[in-house]
Design a protein around this motif. Sequence first.
Motif, PDB file in Angstrom:
ATOM      1  N   VAL A 115      29.798 -29.597  -4.720  1.00 60.32           N
ATOM      2  CA  VAL A 115      30.160 -30.796  -5.497  1.00 60.32           C
ATOM      3  C   VAL A 115      30.064 -30.516  -6.994  1.00 60.32           C
ATOM      4  N   THR A 116      29.012 -29.783  -7.380  1.00 64.10           N
ATOM      5  CA  THR A 116      28.831 -29.459  -8.788  1.00 64.10           C
ATOM      6  C   THR A 116      29.972 -28.586  -9.304  1.00 64.10           C
ATOM      7  N   ALA A 117      30.340 -27.573  -8.498  1.00 62.20           N
ATOM      8  CA  ALA A 117      31.435 -26.681  -8.890  1.00 62.20           C
ATOM      9  C   ALA A 117      32.749 -27.449  -8.977  1.00 62.20           C
ATOM     10  N   LEU A 118      32.948 -28.322  -8.005  1.00 61.62           N
ATOM     11  CA  LEU A 118      34.158 -29.152  -7.980  1.00 61.62           C
ATOM     12  C   LEU A 118      34.209 -30.051  -9.212  1.00 61.62           C
ATOM     13  N   GLY A 119      33.094 -30.716  -9.487  1.00 65.52           N
ATOM     14  CA  GLY A 119      33.012 -31.591 -10.664  1.00 65.52           C
ATOM     15  C   GLY A 119      33.331 -30.817 -11.927  1.00 65.52           C
ATOM     16  N   GLU A 120      32.760 -29.637 -12.016  1.00 65.82           N
ATOM     17  CA  GLU A 120      32.968 -28.814 -13.197  1.00 65.82           C
ATOM     18  C   GLU A 120      34.447 -28.500 -13.392  1.00 65.82           C
ATOM     19  N   SER A 121      35.111 -28.110 -12.293  1.00 70.42           N
ATOM     20  CA  SER A 121      36.517 -27.737 -12.445  1.00 70.42           C
ATOM     21  C   SER A 121      37.389 -28.957 -12.709  1.00 70.42           C
ATOM     22  N   LEU A 122      36.913 -30.145 -12.336  1.00 71.68           N
ATOM     23  CA  LEU A 122      37.688 -31.361 -12.608  1.00 71.68           C
ATOM     24  C   LEU A 122      37.268 -32.011 -13.930  1.00 71.68           C
ATOM     25  N   GLY A 123      36.321 -31.384 -14.613  1.00 68.64           N
ATOM     26  CA  GLY A 123      35.861 -31.945 -15.882  1.00 68.64           C
ATOM     27  C   GLY A 123      34.954 -33.148 -15.713  1.00 68.64           C
ATOM     28  N   MET A 124      34.259 -33.216 -14.578  1.00 70.33           N
ATOM     29  CA  MET A 124      33.354 -34.336 -14.332  1.00 70.33           C
ATOM     30  C   MET A 124      31.901 -33.866 -14.351  1.00 70.33           C
ATOM     31  N   MET A 125      31.056 -34.621 -15.022  1.00 69.04           N
ATOM     32  CA  MET A 125      29.625 -34.327 -15.061  1.00 69.04           C
ATOM     33  C   MET A 125      29.032 -34.634 -13.690  1.00 69.04           C
ATOM     34  N   THR A 126      28.019 -33.859 -13.242  1.00 66.82           N
ATOM     35  CA  THR A 126      27.353 -34.235 -11.996  1.00 66.82           C
ATOM     36  C   THR A 126      25.888 -34.565 -12.254  1.00 66.82           C
ATOM     37  N   ILE A 127      25.437 -35.610 -11.601  1.00 67.76           N
ATOM     38  CA  ILE A 127      24.039 -36.027 -11.707  1.00 67.76           C
ATOM     39  C   ILE A 127      23.478 -36.179 -10.306  1.00 67.76           C
ATOM     40  N   ALA A 128      22.249 -35.687 -10.097  1.00 67.84           N
ATOM     41  CA  ALA A 128      21.608 -35.819  -8.791  1.00 67.84           C
ATOM     42  C   ALA A 128      20.739 -37.071  -8.798  1.00 67.84           C
ATOM     43  N   GLU A 129      20.918 -37.903  -7.778  1.00 64.11           N
ATOM     44  CA  GLU A 129      20.156 -39.137  -7.654  1.00 64.11           C
ATOM     45  C   GLU A 129      18.990 -38.947  -6.702  1.00 64.11           C
ATOM     46  N   GLY A 130      17.901 -39.619  -6.951  1.00 67.90           N
ATOM     47  CA  GLY A 130      16.794 -39.637  -5.996  1.00 67.90           C
ATOM     48  C   GLY A 130      15.968 -38.373  -5.963  1.00 67.90           C
ATOM     49  N   VAL A 131      15.898 -37.658  -7.092  1.00 66.26           N
ATOM     50  CA  VAL A 131      15.065 -36.462  -7.147  1.00 66.26           C
ATOM     51  C   VAL A 131      13.598 -36.877  -7.275  1.00 66.26           C
ATOM     52  N   GLU A 132      12.793 -36.486  -6.284  1.00 62.22           N
ATOM     53  CA  GLU A 132      11.396 -36.931  -6.252  1.00 62.22           C
ATOM     54  C   GLU A 132      10.390 -35.801  -6.459  1.00 62.22           C
ATOM     55  N   THR A 133      10.807 -34.564  -6.226  1.00 66.96           N
ATOM     56  CA  THR A 133       9.849 -33.460  -6.318  1.00 66.96           C
ATOM     57  C   THR A 133      10.332 -32.354  -7.252  1.00 66.96           C
ATOM     58  N   ASP A 145      34.258 -39.810 -15.015  1.00 72.01           N
ATOM     59  CA  ASP A 145      33.499 -39.044 -15.998  1.00 72.01           C
ATOM     60  C   ASP A 145      32.318 -38.356 -15.335  1.00 72.01           C
ATOM     61  N   LYS A 146      31.778 -39.017 -14.316  1.00 71.69           N
ATOM     62  CA  LYS A 146      30.549 -38.501 -13.720  1.00 71.69           C
ATOM     63  C   LYS A 146      30.544 -38.716 -12.207  1.00 71.69           C
ATOM     64  N   ILE A 147      29.994 -37.735 -11.483  1.00 70.81           N
ATOM     65  CA  ILE A 147      29.795 -37.864 -10.038  1.00 70.81           C
ATOM     66  C   ILE A 147      28.297 -37.963  -9.790  1.00 70.81           C
ATOM     67  N   LYS A 148      27.871 -39.016  -9.089  1.00 70.17           N
ATOM     68  CA  LYS A 148      26.457 -39.150  -8.761  1.00 70.17           C
ATOM     69  C   LYS A 148      26.262 -38.692  -7.318  1.00 70.17           C
ATOM     70  N   ILE A 149      25.638 -37.534  -7.148  1.00 71.21           N
ATOM     71  CA  ILE A 149      25.424 -36.991  -5.806  1.00 71.21           C
ATOM     72  C   ILE A 149      24.383 -37.845  -5.091  1.00 71.21           C
ATOM     73  N   LYS A 201      32.938 -45.294 -19.922  1.00 69.24           N
ATOM     74  CA  LYS A 201      32.814 -44.222 -18.939  1.00 69.24           C
ATOM     75  C   LYS A 201      32.832 -44.806 -17.522  1.00 69.24           C
ATOM     76  N   VAL A 202      33.302 -44.007 -16.574  1.00 68.22           N
ATOM     77  CA  VAL A 202      33.324 -44.462 -15.175  1.00 68.22           C
ATOM     78  C   VAL A 202      32.690 -43.398 -14.276  1.00 68.22           C
ATOM     79  N   SER A 203      31.733 -43.811 -13.461  1.00 72.31           N
ATOM     80  CA  SER A 203      31.050 -42.884 -12.558  1.00 72.31           C
ATOM     81  C   SER A 203      31.289 -43.246 -11.096  1.00 72.31           C
ATOM     82  N   MET A 204      31.384 -42.211 -10.256  1.00 65.54           N
ATOM     83  CA  MET A 204      31.443 -42.440  -8.817  1.00 65.54           C
ATOM     84  C   MET A 204      30.032 -42.334  -8.259  1.00 65.54           C
ATOM     85  N   ASP A 205      29.544 -43.461  -7.735  1.00 67.75           N
ATOM     86  CA  ASP A 205      28.168 -43.578  -7.244  1.00 67.75           C
ATOM     87  C   ASP A 205      28.074 -43.152  -5.783  1.00 67.75           C
TER      88      ASP A 205
END
Length: 274
Positions: A219-237, A194-198, A172-176
């Motif tokens: 970004v999430t909608a874009l990822g979805e239409s391109l078939g890419m999973m989205t993950i949010a980084e740095g969620v603290e709360t 495969d995945k976009i890391k916001i 798999k390949v992710s964009m960080d």
Amino acid sequence: KAKSAGRSTFRFFTEAMDQEMQARRSMEIDLQRALVLEQFSLAYQPQYQIDGKRLVGFEALLRWSTPARGPVSPAQFIPLAEDIGMIGSLGEWVLRKACKDAAQWPEPISVSVNLSPLQFKNQKLIDVIVSALASAGLPPHRLDIEITEGALMDDTDATVAILKQIKALGIKVSMDDFGTGYSSLSYLQKFPFDKIKIDQSFIRSLETNPDSAAIVRAVTALGESLGMMTIAEGVETESQLRQITHDGCKQVQGYLTGRPVPQHEATLLVEQMN
Ligand code: C2E
Ligand code: MG
Ligand code: MG
Ligand code: MG
């Protein structure tokens, strides 16, 4: 008077610079022997599917600690390792160790490994990855390679060609750190990640800047239409988690759901899964 003040300011400036260069040189020397002295380790930060709170994998994060310095931040030593030409051997160590550790975890738990842009300049990168997987006995689909825009910035075609080989192997390949560079969007068109890391900066400002929520949503909608999973980084709360869930984000990685931990603690998290 003005002249002498100027001169002493200048001397102060050069002395500060000398000190900085000496500190840097001293760290380089320590870094050069850190592999042999086995001062590196990996910390693993869990990644969860928000829906169902399912553990999906871990990001491997490099740690360096010396008796004299204590822990040194990767933001500090990775650029140095790149400058002194040791990121190739260090990156190979990370790949081998991460694959070996991940092979102890059950299917389908994955491991994400950060690659420096410079590693893409090495003709042997593919061989190194294949060899790391083979000697660990890790199936390729459980390895995830994270790259930042920097890797695609110069020599885009050559890098894309390597990424295609990596993907063809089933890795798999992710964009960080998505959204922090100049042309993040255009890179999404060049390679089927495969995945976009916001990037964390958007998550951090969710509560204060309404534009951030709009960006996460887009970004999430874009990822979805391109078939890419989205993950949010740095969620603290909890509030950030609620917001990204509302904005359609499917996965989360952050201090709220889990800090980076040593391998044995990561294994405990895996065992607690069911
Ligand atoms: P990254 O790949 O974007 O990794 C995420 C960074 O965010 C990690 O910092 C992680 O500890 C931190 N983080 C995760 N959740 C939170 C949170 O909720 N709040 C805050 N404030 N921070 C959070 P870390 O481990 O210091 O690594 C920094 C960067 O160093 C990484 O950013 C990556 O670019 C680089 N790096 C780390 N390990 C490696 C490696 O093995 N190879 C290469 N080439 N780069 C690496
Ligand atoms: Mg990363
Ligand atoms: Mg990141
Ligand atoms: Mg980063």
